[in-house]
Design a protein around this motif. Structure first.
Motif, short mmCIF file in Angstrom:
data_model
loop_
_atom_site.label_atom_id
_atom_site.label_comp_id
_atom_site.label_asym_id
_atom_site.label_seq_id
_atom_site.Cartn_x
_atom_site.Cartn_y
_atom_site.Cartn_z
N ILE A 64 26.38 37.98 31.76
CA ILE A 64 27.69 38.56 32.07
C ILE A 64 27.54 39.75 33.03
N ALA A 65 26.56 40.61 32.77
CA ALA A 65 26.34 41.78 33.63
C ALA A 65 25.98 41.36 35.06
N ILE A 66 25.14 40.35 35.20
CA ILE A 66 24.76 39.89 36.54
C ILE A 66 25.97 39.28 37.26
N LEU A 67 26.75 38.50 36.54
CA LEU A 67 27.94 37.89 37.17
C LEU A 67 28.93 38.96 37.61
N ARG A 68 29.11 40.00 36.83
CA ARG A 68 30.02 41.09 37.22
C ARG A 68 29.46 41.85 38.43
N THR A 69 28.17 42.09 38.44
CA THR A 69 27.52 42.81 39.54
C THR A 69 27.58 41.99 40.83
N ALA A 70 27.47 40.69 40.72
CA ALA A 70 27.42 39.82 41.89
C ALA A 70 28.68 39.91 42.75
N ARG A 71 29.78 40.31 42.16
CA ARG A 71 31.02 40.43 42.94
C ARG A 71 30.92 41.51 44.01
N SER A 75 24.25 42.11 50.05
CA SER A 75 22.85 42.18 50.45
C SER A 75 22.15 40.87 50.10
N LEU A 76 21.57 40.21 51.10
CA LEU A 76 20.85 38.95 50.86
C LEU A 76 19.65 39.16 49.93
N PRO A 77 18.82 40.19 50.14
CA PRO A 77 17.70 40.37 49.21
C PRO A 77 18.16 40.56 47.76
N TRP A 78 19.25 41.31 47.54
CA TRP A 78 19.76 41.49 46.19
C TRP A 78 20.38 40.20 45.67
N ALA A 79 20.96 39.40 46.53
CA ALA A 79 21.52 38.11 46.10
C ALA A 79 20.41 37.19 45.60
N VAL A 80 19.29 37.17 46.32
CA VAL A 80 18.14 36.37 45.89
C VAL A 80 17.62 36.90 44.55
N THR A 81 17.49 38.22 44.45
CA THR A 81 17.00 38.85 43.23
C THR A 81 17.87 38.50 42.03
N LEU A 82 19.16 38.71 42.17
CA LEU A 82 20.07 38.43 41.06
C LEU A 82 20.16 36.93 40.78
N GLY A 83 20.00 36.11 41.80
CA GLY A 83 19.96 34.66 41.60
C GLY A 83 18.77 34.24 40.76
N LEU A 84 17.61 34.83 41.04
CA LEU A 84 16.42 34.55 40.23
C LEU A 84 16.63 34.97 38.78
N LEU A 85 17.15 36.19 38.60
CA LEU A 85 17.38 36.70 37.25
C LEU A 85 18.43 35.88 36.50
N LEU A 86 19.51 35.55 37.18
CA LEU A 86 20.59 34.79 36.55
C LEU A 86 20.14 33.37 36.19
N GLY A 87 19.49 32.69 37.12
CA GLY A 87 19.01 31.34 36.85
C GLY A 87 18.03 31.30 35.68
N GLY A 88 17.12 32.28 35.64
CA GLY A 88 16.16 32.34 34.54
C GLY A 88 16.83 32.66 33.22
N ALA A 89 17.75 33.62 33.24
CA ALA A 89 18.46 33.99 32.01
C ALA A 89 19.28 32.83 31.47
N ILE A 90 19.97 32.11 32.35
CA ILE A 90 20.78 30.97 31.90
C ILE A 90 19.87 29.84 31.38
N GLY A 91 18.73 29.64 32.04
CA GLY A 91 17.80 28.60 31.60
C GLY A 91 17.32 28.84 30.17
N ASN A 92 16.88 30.05 29.88
CA ASN A 92 16.40 30.34 28.53
C ASN A 92 17.56 30.46 27.54
#
Length: 182
Positions: A64-71, A75-92
């Motif tokens: 939820i925090a990542i989805l709220r922050t993503a709005r 920044s492309l580097p931060w988008a990649v970073t949050l994408g990695l974190l979000l994908g991993g968090a949702i996977g687990n």
């Protein structure tokens, strides 16, 4: 990025559970890499094995925090970073919600084992994404990159690849010709 990580994690876990679970570990590179399915009820490194429900709630909060922050991302580097974190968090989180032994208490499927003799923890694609995203987040914050694409003042400047003495010479030459540097 998040969708790609989630799908890769889900597919890889589905395959290793159907093919490897209950069997002997598969050595790919002797003493370096093997595939071994374990069910992890705890957090990283099997810490807190009796707190599966707590980890499920924490993982949901992180998503939820990542989805709220993503709005606010610009920044492309931060988008990649949050994408990695979000994908991993949702996977687990998916494992914790839907795998056995029960909803909200599911055990995460880990299956990659590196340097087996060292006792390094077994992990999965989601774990790798979370670690890489965390490292990238620390690097971006250290360099002063903001979510909105700006850079904080006082952050270390990127290396120009040039020679400091040559840069000073160019500055001095510019000033000699009446140019002002600011």
């Amino acid at each position: 990025m998040a969708v790609a990580i989630f799908v890769l994690d889900l597919i890889s876990k589905t395959i290793v559970v159907s093919v490897l679970e209950g069997g002997e570990p598969v050595t790919l590179i002797a003493d370096v890499l093997r595939l071994r399915v374990i069910r992890n009820p705890g957090a990283a490194f099997s810490v807190g094995t009796g707190m599966t429900v707590v980890f499920t709630v924490i993982a949901a909060g992180v998503v939820i925090a990542i989805l709220r922050t993503a709005r606010r991302l610009r920044s492309l580097p931060w988008a990649v970073t949050l994408g990695l974190l979000l994908g991993g968090a949702i996977g687990n989180l998916t494992d914790r919600l839907f795998r056995s032994p029960a909803p909200l208490q599911g055990h995460v499927v880990d299956w990659v084992e590196v340097f087996p003799a060292t006792g390094f923890p077994v992990f999965n694609v989601a774990d790798s994404a979370i670690v890489c995203g965390g490292i990238l987040a620390v690097f971006l914050a250290w360099r002063g990159y903001q979510l909105d694409g700006t850079r904080a003042t006082g952050a270390p400047e990127p290396a120009t690849g040039g020679d400091a003495a040559a840069d000073r010479s160019r500055d001095d030459a510019g000033e000699e010709h009446g140019e002002r540097r600011g």
